[in-house]
Write a protein that holds these residues in place. Structure first.
Motif, PDB file in Angstrom:
ATOM      1  N   GLY A 111       0.814  -1.209   0.000  1.00  0.00           N
ATOM      2  CA  GLY A 111       0.000   0.000   0.000  1.00  0.00           C
ATOM      3  C   GLY A 111       0.843   1.252   0.000  1.00  0.00           C
ATOM      4  N   ASP A 112       1.881   1.304   0.857  1.00  0.00           N
ATOM      5  CA  ASP A 112       2.775   2.458   0.875  1.00  0.00           C
ATOM      6  C   ASP A 112       3.480   2.627  -0.457  1.00  0.00           C
ATOM      7  OD1 ASP A 112       1.970   2.768   3.446  1.00  0.00           O
ATOM      8  OD2 ASP A 112       3.736   1.797   4.328  1.00  0.00           O
ATOM      9  N   GLN A 113       3.848   1.508  -1.077  1.00  0.00           N
ATOM     10  CA  GLN A 113       4.531   1.586  -2.362  1.00  0.00           C
ATOM     11  C   GLN A 113       3.612   2.177  -3.438  1.00  0.00           C
ATOM     12  OE1 GLN A 113       5.910  -2.172  -3.743  1.00  0.00           O
ATOM     13  NE2 GLN A 113       7.172  -1.317  -5.377  1.00  0.00           N
ATOM     14  N   GLU A 114       2.336   1.811  -3.412  1.00  0.00           N
ATOM     15  CA  GLU A 114       1.405   2.371  -4.388  1.00  0.00           C
ATOM     16  C   GLU A 114       1.215   3.865  -4.160  1.00  0.00           C
ATOM     17  OE1 GLU A 114      -3.142   1.561  -6.042  1.00  0.00           O
ATOM     18  OE2 GLU A 114      -2.274   0.340  -4.428  1.00  0.00           O
ATOM     19  N   GLU A 115       1.116   4.277  -2.892  1.00  0.00           N
ATOM     20  CA  GLU A 115       0.995   5.691  -2.589  1.00  0.00           C
ATOM     21  C   GLU A 115       2.218   6.465  -3.062  1.00  0.00           C
ATOM     22  OE1 GLU A 115      -0.561   9.234  -1.150  1.00  0.00           O
ATOM     23  OE2 GLU A 115      -1.534   7.289  -1.426  1.00  0.00           O
ATOM     24  N   THR A 116       3.398   5.893  -2.828  1.00  0.00           N
ATOM     25  CA  THR A 116       4.633   6.538  -3.276  1.00  0.00           C
ATOM     26  C   THR A 116       4.686   6.635  -4.791  1.00  0.00           C
ATOM     27  OG1 THR A 116       5.755   5.643  -1.333  1.00  0.00           O
ATOM     28  CG2 THR A 116       7.141   6.425  -3.142  1.00  0.00           C
ATOM     29  N   LEU A 117       4.230   5.553  -5.454  1.00  0.00           N
ATOM     30  CA  LEU A 117       4.241   5.564  -6.920  1.00  0.00           C
ATOM     31  C   LEU A 117       3.327   6.649  -7.474  1.00  0.00           C
ATOM     32  CD1 LEU A 117       5.051   4.244  -9.623  1.00  0.00           C
ATOM     33  CD2 LEU A 117       3.147   2.662  -9.313  1.00  0.00           C
ATOM     34  N   LEU A 118       2.138   6.797  -6.899  1.00  0.00           N
ATOM     35  CA  LEU A 118       1.219   7.838  -7.368  1.00  0.00           C
ATOM     36  C   LEU A 118       1.774   9.233  -7.096  1.00  0.00           C
ATOM     37  CD1 LEU A 118      -2.192   6.278  -6.276  1.00  0.00           C
ATOM     38  CD2 LEU A 118      -1.304   6.517  -8.599  1.00  0.00           C
ATOM     39  N   ALA A 119       2.426   9.412  -5.938  1.00  0.00           N
ATOM     40  CA  ALA A 119       3.027  10.718  -5.642  1.00  0.00           C
ATOM     41  C   ALA A 119       4.141  11.044  -6.640  1.00  0.00           C
ATOM     42  CB  ALA A 119       3.558  10.725  -4.209  1.00  0.00           C
ATOM     43  N   ASP A 120       4.985  10.037  -6.956  1.00  0.00           N
ATOM     44  CA  ASP A 120       6.040  10.258  -7.948  1.00  0.00           C
ATOM     45  C   ASP A 120       5.460  10.566  -9.321  1.00  0.00           C
ATOM     46  OD1 ASP A 120       7.870   9.812  -5.986  1.00  0.00           O
ATOM     47  OD2 ASP A 120       8.289   7.725  -6.561  1.00  0.00           O
ATOM     48  N   ALA A 121       4.366   9.878  -9.676  1.00  0.00           N
ATOM     49  CA  ALA A 121       3.742  10.122 -10.974  1.00  0.00           C
ATOM     50  C   ALA A 121       3.209  11.551 -11.053  1.00  0.00           C
ATOM     51  CB  ALA A 121       2.616   9.114 -11.211  1.00  0.00           C
ATOM     52  N   GLU A 122       2.574  12.004  -9.970  1.00  0.00           N
ATOM     53  CA  GLU A 122       2.045  13.378  -9.970  1.00  0.00           C
ATOM     54  C   GLU A 122       3.182  14.391 -10.091  1.00  0.00           C
ATOM     55  OE1 GLU A 122      -0.697  16.283  -7.109  1.00  0.00           O
ATOM     56  OE2 GLU A 122      -0.362  14.151  -6.610  1.00  0.00           O
ATOM     57  N   LEU A 123       4.289  14.168  -9.357  1.00  0.00           N
ATOM     58  CA  LEU A 123       5.421  15.081  -9.426  1.00  0.00           C
ATOM     59  C   LEU A 123       6.050  15.096 -10.819  1.00  0.00           C
ATOM     60  CD1 LEU A 123       7.381  17.009  -8.013  1.00  0.00           C
ATOM     61  CD2 LEU A 123       8.682  14.997  -7.263  1.00  0.00           C
ATOM     62  N   THR A 124       6.192  13.916 -11.413  1.00  0.00           N
ATOM     63  CA  THR A 124       6.792  13.826 -12.752  1.00  0.00           C
ATOM     64  C   THR A 124       5.939  14.544 -13.785  1.00  0.00           C
ATOM     65  OG1 THR A 124       7.780  11.694 -12.182  1.00  0.00           O
ATOM     66  CG2 THR A 124       7.593  12.207 -14.509  1.00  0.00           C
ATOM     67  N   LEU A 125       4.630  14.357 -13.722  1.00  0.00           N
ATOM     68  CA  LEU A 125       3.744  15.033 -14.674  1.00  0.00           C
ATOM     69  C   LEU A 125       3.750  16.548 -14.479  1.00  0.00           C
ATOM     70  CD1 LEU A 125       0.789  12.486 -14.563  1.00  0.00           C
ATOM     71  CD2 LEU A 125       2.360  12.860 -16.467  1.00  0.00           C
ATOM     72  N   SER A 126       3.828  17.001 -13.244  1.00  0.00           N
ATOM     73  CA  SER A 126       3.889  18.438 -12.996  1.00  0.00           C
ATOM     74  C   SER A 126       5.167  19.041 -13.576  1.00  0.00           C
ATOM     75  CB  SER A 126       3.817  18.712 -11.494  1.00  0.00           C
ATOM     76  OG  SER A 126       2.597  18.243 -10.955  1.00  0.00           O
ATOM     77  N   LEU A 127       6.302  18.364 -13.374  1.00  0.00           N
ATOM     78  CA  LEU A 127       7.572  18.870 -13.919  1.00  0.00           C
ATOM     79  C   LEU A 127       7.552  18.863 -15.435  1.00  0.00           C
ATOM     80  CD1 LEU A 127      10.120  17.193 -11.473  1.00  0.00           C
ATOM     81  CD2 LEU A 127       9.392  19.574 -11.525  1.00  0.00           C
ATOM     82  N   ALA A 128       6.979  17.805 -16.043  1.00  0.00           N
ATOM     83  CA  ALA A 128       6.915  17.751 -17.497  1.00  0.00           C
ATOM     84  C   ALA A 128       6.035  18.877 -18.046  1.00  0.00           C
ATOM     85  CB  ALA A 128       6.373  16.389 -17.935  1.00  0.00           C
ATOM     86  N   SER A 129       4.936  19.188 -17.363  1.00  0.00           N
ATOM     87  CA  SER A 129       4.064  20.275 -17.807  1.00  0.00           C
ATOM     88  C   SER A 129       4.766  21.620 -17.711  1.00  0.00           C
ATOM     89  CB  SER A 129       2.785  20.285 -16.970  1.00  0.00           C
ATOM     90  OG  SER A 129       1.947  21.348 -17.349  1.00  0.00           O
ATOM     91  N   GLN A 130       5.494  21.831 -16.604  1.00  0.00           N
ATOM     92  CA  GLN A 130       6.238  23.080 -16.466  1.00  0.00           C
ATOM     93  C   GLN A 130       7.350  23.184 -17.493  1.00  0.00           C
ATOM     94  OE1 GLN A 130       7.557  23.197 -12.421  1.00  0.00           O
ATOM     95  NE2 GLN A 130       5.473  23.208 -11.558  1.00  0.00           N
ATOM     96  N   GLN A 131       8.011  22.082 -17.787  1.00  0.00           N
ATOM     97  CA  GLN A 131       9.073  22.074 -18.796  1.00  0.00           C
ATOM     98  C   GLN A 131       8.509  22.472 -20.157  1.00  0.00           C
ATOM     99  OE1 GLN A 131      12.154  21.438 -17.951  1.00  0.00           O
ATOM    100  NE2 GLN A 131      13.221  21.273 -19.908  1.00  0.00           N
ATOM    101  N   LEU A 132       7.352  21.964 -20.498  1.00  0.00           N
ATOM    102  CA  LEU A 132       6.754  22.315 -21.782  1.00  0.00           C
ATOM    103  C   LEU A 132       6.347  23.779 -21.832  1.00  0.00           C
ATOM    104  CD1 LEU A 132       4.555  19.159 -22.440  1.00  0.00           C
ATOM    105  CD2 LEU A 132       6.553  19.870 -23.742  1.00  0.00           C
ATOM    106  N   GLN A 133       5.818  24.295 -20.727  1.00  0.00           N
ATOM    107  CA  GLN A 133       5.358  25.682 -20.721  1.00  0.00           C
ATOM    108  C   GLN A 133       6.518  26.666 -20.736  1.00  0.00           C
ATOM    109  OE1 GLN A 133       2.796  26.063 -17.343  1.00  0.00           O
ATOM    110  NE2 GLN A 133       1.185  24.725 -18.188  1.00  0.00           N
ATOM    111  N   LEU A 134       7.605  26.346 -20.042  1.00  0.00           N
ATOM    112  CA  LEU A 134       8.712  27.297 -19.928  1.00  0.00           C
ATOM    113  C   LEU A 134       9.689  27.215 -21.086  1.00  0.00           C
ATOM    114  CD1 LEU A 134       9.448  27.033 -16.101  1.00  0.00           C
ATOM    115  CD2 LEU A 134       8.183  28.819 -17.296  1.00  0.00           C
ATOM    116  N   THR A 135      10.087  26.012 -21.427  1.00  0.00           N
ATOM    117  CA  THR A 135      11.132  25.855 -22.445  1.00  0.00           C
ATOM    118  C   THR A 135      10.631  25.231 -23.725  1.00  0.00           C
ATOM    119  OG1 THR A 135      11.756  23.668 -21.595  1.00  0.00           O
ATOM    120  CG2 THR A 135      12.840  25.593 -20.615  1.00  0.00           C
ATOM    121  N   GLY A 136       9.469  24.595 -23.715  1.00  0.00           N
ATOM    122  CA  GLY A 136       8.961  23.925 -24.915  1.00  0.00           C
ATOM    123  C   GLY A 136       9.779  22.726 -25.325  1.00  0.00           C
ATOM    124  N   ASN A 137      10.509  22.108 -24.372  1.00  0.00           N
ATOM    125  CA  ASN A 137      11.370  20.958 -24.673  1.00  0.00           C
ATOM    126  C   ASN A 137      10.496  19.698 -24.733  1.00  0.00           C
ATOM    127  OD1 ASN A 137      13.387  19.114 -24.983  1.00  0.00           O
ATOM    128  ND2 ASN A 137      14.681  19.947 -23.351  1.00  0.00           N
TER     129      ASN A 137
END
Length: 613
Positions: free
Chosen positions: A382-408
């Protein structure tokens, strides 16, 4: 001491190096072993190959020995057996020899002592990927190698010794059989064949009339095929063979025969010559009938016959009594052995009961530990699934910011692909919505046209670096005037006439203004201004400001055409690069992984609610 095989003689056909223990057991039982080895043991045909295999025993998972001779040959060539390497043998004698060599883990069948019995062991059923070395003699059976290979093992066959024909002379064998021989002990089919091969016709008849004792049914069948009428199958092992011999000869012990006394012959009465016959005293004496004497002799013979019969009966009783005493003593010995065995088995049973109780206790502890581990695994999962979802949310947020700021787009695609690989390893229904949204965002990003922002920025930097090397229009005009003056001075009178004519008439182009005369300091400022325009264009490119990007590039091109020599090759190349850069479209509407980010947040909220419940 009871010697149940006293006065018995047995022909032992084992190889010379294997007959010592059997001969000793026969002698302890009172028998006389007649050693006639029907197989000679020789060194391996390629000793170097055998030594090479023995030097790399650590490469194998199991060693198989087909006979005690193979163990003897290996034991002579190796000092220390690897502790982790197990050995598989066929019979008890081989098992004892393996333990003498220091082999700790020995596999041996319990009932059937042959290759088939060895292959029935549970530990030899699944052999996938295991490396096995098989030590045997020359021209051995292929059953073990073929069966282990069929079960997935990698089998390497090594010849440890050679079986050779016997060196014993036929006359020596005939001399042994000429004396009283109670049986022939055979422990190998090859020994039976060699025994009959070296025999002539008379010796063959002698052998076929003898009693054969075979240690295996296959060996007994070989003896019967040679014409032997009486074949007895013994137990396996040296002790088993001797026990079978004792059992076979238990009811036919030799006993001394009682000799009956000779019956004396009747002696007729004779009259002495020196004495005259006695005179009859009366008439009755003279007329005694003859049948009385015959009756007297008959009575004497009957008495003698009864005495002889009583003596014979007494001797037989004594023989029967001695035989009964021997059998009773043998039975008492067996009963004592059985009682000792029962006591030993009782002790073993108590030890086994103790071990079984300990095993049951260990199993209960293992079950409790397994339950704890399962509970711990559930919480960790259960903790591993929670950690995985938290990492997924963080990764998607960084990817969205990367696209908005640099368009990479490339960096965002790489991050989403790594997240998809991590989610693929967790096949849970709660993550399916997130994976579907992630797949849609990946397809949208892959459809975006690729713009090499890094390459465009590098081209702009290169142009800015080469501005100082580009020639100005003023510099080109001055060079042309100097060349014209030199030509005129060299022509003499014609040159003077040309100058005078040039002073009267001046030809100029009116469609283009004259180039601006620049001082050296102003030329420096012009070049720096062009560099600034290019740097501003690069910043606008990185900021996706297409209007500023195009305006700065156009201003740079205009300055190039006005103040620089457009006939020079470096300037021509620079103008071509500027036109190529103006064709780029840095400002694009890039998609963002909003759907994947919302799916990750929804899955995380559901997981939190379930944990609270």
């Amino acid at each position: 001491m009871i010697r149940p095989l006293a006065n018995r003689r047995f022909l032992v056909t084992r190889p010379e190096n294997q007959s010592d223990r059997l001969a000793a057991l026969l002698q302890d039982a009172g028998a006389t072993p007649l050693l006639a080895p029907m197989i000679a043991i020789g060194e391996a045909a390629d000793p170097a190959a055998l030594d090479a295999v023995l030097h790399r025993l650590d490469d194998f998972d199991l060693a198989v020995f087909v006979s005690p001779t193979a163990l003897d040959q290996v034991g002579q060539r190796i000092r220390h057996w690897p502790a982790e390497l197990a050995a598989a043998v066929i019979g008890p004698a081989s098992r004892e020899r393996a333990r003498e060599l220091g082999i700790l883990d020995v596999l041996c069948p319990d009932n059937r002592y042959d290759s088939e019995g060895l292959l029935e062991l549970p530990s030899l059923q699944r052999m996938e990927g295991r490396r096995v070395v098989l030590f045997r003699g020359n021209a051995g059976r292929e059953l073990l190698a073929d069966s282990l290979t069929a079960r997935g093992a990698q089998v390497e066959i090594v010849e440890a010794y050679r079986r050779l024909p016997p060196t014993m002379a036929r006359e020596a064998l005939a001399a042994m059989l000429a004396e009283d021989c109670d049986g022939v002990i055979v422990t190998s089919s090859e020994a039976v064949q060699n025994l009959f091969s070296m025999s002539d016709e008379a010796l063959t008849r002698k052998l076929r009339g003898s009693l054969f004792f075979a240690s295996h049914p296959a060996i007994a069948d070989t003896a019967r095929r040679q014409g032997v009428a009486s074949v007895f199958t013994t137990a396996a092992g040296d002790a088993g063979i001797v026990a079978s011999l004792i059992e076979c000869f238990a009811g036919s012990q030799a006993s001394p025969s009682a000799s009956a006394p000779a019956t004396p012959a009747p002696i007729p009465a004779s009259t002495p010559k020196n004495h005259p016959p006695a005179r009859p005293s009366s008439a009755a004496g003279r007329s005694r009938p003859r049948w009385t004497s015959q009756l007297l002799w008959a009575l004497v013979g009957a008495a003698l016959a009864i005495g002889v019969a009583s003596l014979l009966q007494q001797g037989r009783r004594q023989d029967i009594g001695g035989e009964m005493d021997g059998r009773l003593s043998l039975l008492e010995t067996r009963l004592r052995a059985l009682s000792v065995g029962e006591q030993r088995d009782g002790g073993r049973m108590s030890q086994l009961d103790t071990q079984l109780a300990g095993i049951n206790h260990s199993i209960s502890e293992l079950n409790a530990q397994q339950a704890d581990l399962q509970a711990l695994y559930g919480s960790i999962a259960g903790d591993q699934e929670e950690t995985l979802l938290a990492d997924a949310e963080l990764t998607l947020s960084l990817a969205s910011q990367q696209l908005q700021l640099t368009g990479n787009v490339g960096a965002a695609l790489a991050a989403l692909y790594r997240l998809d690989e991590r989610l693929a390893g967790h096949d849970k229904p709660r993550l399916m919505a997130l994976r579907r949204a992630l797949a849609r965002d990946l397809d949208a990003l892959k459809r975006v046209p690729w713009i090499d922002y890094v390459g465009l920025s590098a081209k702009i930097d290169s142009l800015a670096g080469n501005v100082d090397k580009l020639p100005l229009v003023v510099d080109a005009t001055s060079a042309e005037d100097a060349a014209d003056r030199g030509t005129t001075q060299a022509s003499g009178l014609l040159g003077e006439f040309s100058r005078a004519l040039g002073a009267l008439v001046s030809i100029r182009r009116i469609d283009q203004p004259d180039p601006v005369l620049l001082a050296p300091q102003q030329a420096l400022y012009l070049r720096e201004q062009v560099k600034l325009r290019l740097l501003n264009a690069r910043l606008a490119l990185l900021q996706r400001d297409e209007v500023t990007f195009r305006r700065d590039l156009a201003a740079t091109e205009q300055a190039m055409r006005k103040h620089f020599d457009t006939r020079a090759k470096p300037v021509i190349a620079t103008l071509a690069t500027l036109r190529e850069l103006q064709m780029a479209q840095p400002a694009q509407a890039l998609p963002t992984p909003v759907d994947s980010l919302n799916a990750a947040r929804d899955a995380r909220r559901k997981a939190s609610r379930e944990d609270v419940k």
